[in-house]
Motif scaffolding. Structure first.
Motif, PDB file in Angstrom:
ATOM      1  N   TYR A  23     -50.709  -5.735  10.198  1.00 39.22           N
ATOM      2  CA  TYR A  23     -49.581  -6.123   9.357  1.00 39.22           C
ATOM      3  C   TYR A  23     -48.273  -5.563   9.911  1.00 39.22           C
ATOM      4  O   TYR A  23     -47.276  -6.268  10.036  1.00 39.22           O
ATOM      5  CB  TYR A  23     -49.806  -5.649   7.914  1.00 39.22           C
ATOM      6  CG  TYR A  23     -48.673  -6.040   6.994  1.00 39.22           C
ATOM      7  CD1 TYR A  23     -48.614  -7.315   6.439  1.00 39.22           C
ATOM      8  CD2 TYR A  23     -47.655  -5.141   6.694  1.00 39.22           C
ATOM      9  CE1 TYR A  23     -47.573  -7.686   5.602  1.00 39.22           C
ATOM     10  CE2 TYR A  23     -46.612  -5.505   5.856  1.00 39.22           C
ATOM     11  CZ  TYR A  23     -46.575  -6.776   5.317  1.00 39.22           C
ATOM     12  OH  TYR A  23     -45.538  -7.142   4.513  1.00 39.22           O
ATOM     13  N   GLU A  48     -48.448 -14.434   1.832  1.00 39.43           N
ATOM     14  CA  GLU A  48     -49.578 -15.368   1.759  1.00 39.43           C
ATOM     15  C   GLU A  48     -50.333 -15.422   3.083  1.00 39.43           C
ATOM     16  O   GLU A  48     -51.566 -15.493   3.098  1.00 39.43           O
ATOM     17  CB  GLU A  48     -49.085 -16.773   1.413  1.00 39.43           C
ATOM     18  CG  GLU A  48     -48.616 -16.937   0.001  1.00 39.43           C
ATOM     19  CD  GLU A  48     -48.121 -18.350  -0.264  1.00 39.43           C
ATOM     20  OE1 GLU A  48     -48.594 -19.287   0.418  1.00 39.43           O
ATOM     21  OE2 GLU A  48     -47.270 -18.513  -1.142  1.00 39.43           O
ATOM     22  N   VAL A  49     -49.596 -15.398   4.186  1.00 38.77           N
ATOM     23  CA  VAL A  49     -50.220 -15.432   5.510  1.00 38.77           C
ATOM     24  C   VAL A  49     -51.143 -14.230   5.676  1.00 38.77           C
ATOM     25  O   VAL A  49     -52.303 -14.372   6.091  1.00 38.77           O
ATOM     26  CB  VAL A  49     -49.151 -15.461   6.628  1.00 38.77           C
ATOM     27  CG1 VAL A  49     -49.768 -15.172   7.994  1.00 38.77           C
ATOM     28  CG2 VAL A  49     -48.428 -16.797   6.634  1.00 38.77           C
ATOM     29  N   LEU A  51     -52.454 -12.349   3.315  1.00 43.71           N
ATOM     30  CA  LEU A  51     -53.587 -12.414   2.388  1.00 43.71           C
ATOM     31  C   LEU A  51     -54.694 -13.286   2.959  1.00 43.71           C
ATOM     32  O   LEU A  51     -55.881 -12.968   2.866  1.00 43.71           O
ATOM     33  CB  LEU A  51     -53.139 -12.949   1.027  1.00 43.71           C
ATOM     34  CG  LEU A  51     -52.365 -11.975   0.149  1.00 43.71           C
ATOM     35  CD1 LEU A  51     -51.818 -12.686  -1.086  1.00 43.71           C
ATOM     36  CD2 LEU A  51     -53.244 -10.818  -0.267  1.00 43.71           C
ATOM     37  N   SER A  52     -54.298 -14.409   3.554  1.00 41.18           N
ATOM     38  CA  SER A  52     -55.293 -15.271   4.197  1.00 41.18           C
ATOM     39  C   SER A  52     -55.922 -14.576   5.393  1.00 41.18           C
ATOM     40  O   SER A  52     -57.128 -14.697   5.643  1.00 41.18           O
ATOM     41  CB  SER A  52     -54.650 -16.581   4.655  1.00 41.18           C
ATOM     42  OG  SER A  52     -54.214 -17.326   3.564  1.00 41.18           O
ATOM     43  N   LEU A  53     -55.105 -13.857   6.141  1.00 39.09           N
ATOM     44  CA  LEU A  53     -55.604 -13.137   7.304  1.00 39.09           C
ATOM     45  C   LEU A  53     -56.632 -12.091   6.900  1.00 39.09           C
ATOM     46  O   LEU A  53     -57.660 -11.937   7.561  1.00 39.09           O
ATOM     47  CB  LEU A  53     -54.446 -12.457   8.045  1.00 39.09           C
ATOM     48  CG  LEU A  53     -54.863 -11.550   9.199  1.00 39.09           C
ATOM     49  CD1 LEU A  53     -55.400 -12.383  10.348  1.00 39.09           C
ATOM     50  CD2 LEU A  53     -53.716 -10.679   9.635  1.00 39.09           C
ATOM     51  N   TYR A  54     -56.407 -11.393   5.817  1.00 36.18           N
ATOM     52  CA  TYR A  54     -57.305 -10.336   5.371  1.00 36.18           C
ATOM     53  C   TYR A  54     -58.732 -10.854   5.201  1.00 36.18           C
ATOM     54  O   TYR A  54     -59.685 -10.208   5.600  1.00 36.18           O
ATOM     55  CB  TYR A  54     -56.786  -9.728   4.064  1.00 36.18           C
ATOM     56  CG  TYR A  54     -57.560  -8.508   3.624  1.00 36.18           C
ATOM     57  CD1 TYR A  54     -57.337  -7.279   4.219  1.00 36.18           C
ATOM     58  CD2 TYR A  54     -58.519  -8.591   2.624  1.00 36.18           C
ATOM     59  CE1 TYR A  54     -58.040  -6.155   3.827  1.00 36.18           C
ATOM     60  CE2 TYR A  54     -59.230  -7.464   2.227  1.00 36.18           C
ATOM     61  CZ  TYR A  54     -58.990  -6.264   2.832  1.00 36.18           C
ATOM     62  OH  TYR A  54     -59.692  -5.153   2.448  1.00 36.18           O
ATOM     63  N   ALA A  55     -58.839 -12.043   4.625  1.00 33.85           N
ATOM     64  CA  ALA A  55     -60.169 -12.610   4.401  1.00 33.85           C
ATOM     65  C   ALA A  55     -60.833 -13.060   5.705  1.00 33.85           C
ATOM     66  O   ALA A  55     -62.058 -13.142   5.780  1.00 33.85           O
ATOM     67  CB  ALA A  55     -60.063 -13.796   3.445  1.00 33.85           C
ATOM     68  N   GLN A  56     -60.064 -13.331   6.742  1.00 32.45           N
ATOM     69  CA  GLN A  56     -60.613 -13.874   7.990  1.00 32.45           C
ATOM     70  C   GLN A  56     -60.666 -12.874   9.130  1.00 32.45           C
ATOM     71  O   GLN A  56     -61.252 -13.155  10.175  1.00 32.45           O
ATOM     72  CB  GLN A  56     -59.747 -15.063   8.452  1.00 32.45           C
ATOM     73  CG  GLN A  56     -59.687 -16.192   7.469  1.00 32.45           C
ATOM     74  CD  GLN A  56     -58.749 -17.290   7.946  1.00 32.45           C
ATOM     75  OE1 GLN A  56     -58.631 -17.529   9.134  1.00 32.45           O
ATOM     76  NE2 GLN A  56     -58.085 -17.943   6.997  1.00 32.45           N
ATOM     77  N   ILE A  74     -52.159 -19.287  11.005  1.00 33.64           N
ATOM     78  CA  ILE A  74     -52.063 -19.339   9.543  1.00 33.64           C
ATOM     79  C   ILE A  74     -50.607 -19.582   9.128  1.00 33.64           C
ATOM     80  O   ILE A  74     -50.328 -20.416   8.256  1.00 33.64           O
ATOM     81  CB  ILE A  74     -52.603 -18.037   8.913  1.00 33.64           C
ATOM     82  CG1 ILE A  74     -54.107 -17.897   9.173  1.00 33.64           C
ATOM     83  CG2 ILE A  74     -52.318 -18.001   7.417  1.00 33.64           C
ATOM     84  CD1 ILE A  74     -54.667 -16.521   8.818  1.00 33.64           C
ATOM     85  N   ARG A  78     -49.208 -22.784   6.998  1.00 34.19           N
ATOM     86  CA  ARG A  78     -48.457 -22.633   5.741  1.00 34.19           C
ATOM     87  C   ARG A  78     -47.109 -23.344   5.831  1.00 34.19           C
ATOM     88  O   ARG A  78     -46.665 -23.984   4.894  1.00 34.19           O
ATOM     89  CB  ARG A  78     -48.235 -21.156   5.414  1.00 34.19           C
ATOM     90  CG  ARG A  78     -49.487 -20.403   5.134  1.00 34.19           C
ATOM     91  CD  ARG A  78     -49.946 -20.636   3.712  1.00 34.19           C
ATOM     92  NE  ARG A  78     -50.975 -19.678   3.391  1.00 34.19           N
ATOM     93  CZ  ARG A  78     -52.205 -20.004   3.048  1.00 34.19           C
ATOM     94  NH1 ARG A  78     -52.545 -21.253   2.945  1.00 34.19           N
ATOM     95  NH2 ARG A  78     -53.086 -19.072   2.782  1.00 34.19           N
ATOM     96  N   ASP A  81     -47.683 -27.083   5.558  1.00 34.56           N
ATOM     97  CA  ASP A  81     -47.965 -27.442   4.164  1.00 34.56           C
ATOM     98  C   ASP A  81     -46.674 -27.523   3.345  1.00 34.56           C
ATOM     99  O   ASP A  81     -46.469 -28.463   2.576  1.00 34.56           O
ATOM    100  CB  ASP A  81     -48.910 -26.422   3.518  1.00 34.56           C
ATOM    101  CG  ASP A  81     -50.321 -26.489   4.068  1.00 34.56           C
ATOM    102  OD1 ASP A  81     -50.657 -27.492   4.733  1.00 34.56           O
ATOM    103  OD2 ASP A  81     -51.085 -25.526   3.834  1.00 34.56           O
TER     104      ASP A  81
END
Length: 181
Positions: A23, A48-49, A51-56, A74, A78, A81
């Motif tokens: 981060y 948001e980026v 947060l998505s990274l944390y899961a992956q 990511i 975003r 989108d």
């Protein structure tokens, strides 16, 4: 990259340290990328980026280069989108009453232009209380028949009749208010 969770699925302190390092390393660049792309809320989207990274992040290979690639993939997704959402959304423009050719003076504006406010108050004061209320609600507040009827506890037909009688009374009191004058 190390796994960010232990065998029970909870983040370990070492794994949180890896995420924090990623981060700190990439968030300024992601924020600048999103600002350069004119994203509406670049700070929020940066969050948001990550947060998505944390899961992956636990499945990332390739070390720092792999993490950087995933972060910007990511961020770009975003951005795309949001760009698509903006294209689909209708254009929003401010309303300018001065530029609208359909505008015409309201009955209240015409009356105030023809008479001073004291004269208007005197004319309205000559009406019965319920007629004053109907004129105030229908003409000044620009409410519908149904809304006025609901407020006054009467039927729409009764409101029409009260308004007609009030306007007739005002026309008799002030000849300049007659239709076409």
């Amino acid at each position: 990259m190390r796994r960010l969770t232990d065998d029970a699925g909870t983040p370990s302190q070492d794994d949180e340290g890896v995420f924090c390092a990623v981060y700190r390393e990439f968030s300024p660049a992601v924020l600048n990328y999103l600002r350069a792309r004119d994203v509406e809320d670049p700070e929020g989207m940066t969050q948001e980026v990550f947060l998505s990274l944390y899961a992956q992040l636990e499945g990332v290979s390739g070390g720092v280069k792999g993490a950087k690639s995933l972060v910007f993939s990511i961020a770009h997704a975003r951005y795309v989108d949001e760009h698509r959402r903006r294209i689909k959304a209708p254009a929003i423009t401010d309303y300018d009453a001065q530029a609208d050719p359909r505008c015409s003076a309201s009955a209240e504006d015409q009356l105030l232009a023809a008479e001073g406010s004291e004269t208007v108050k005197t004319l309205l004061g000559s009406l019965r209380h319920d007629q004053q209320e109907v004129i105030a609600l229908r003409i000044i507040a620009d409410l519908s028949l149904e809304t006025t009827a609901e407020i006054m506890g009467k039927t729409p037909g009764a409101i029409k009749q009260l308004q007609r009688r009030a306007l007739c009374r005002l026309r008799k009191l002030r000849p300049a208010l007659r239709e076409g004058a």
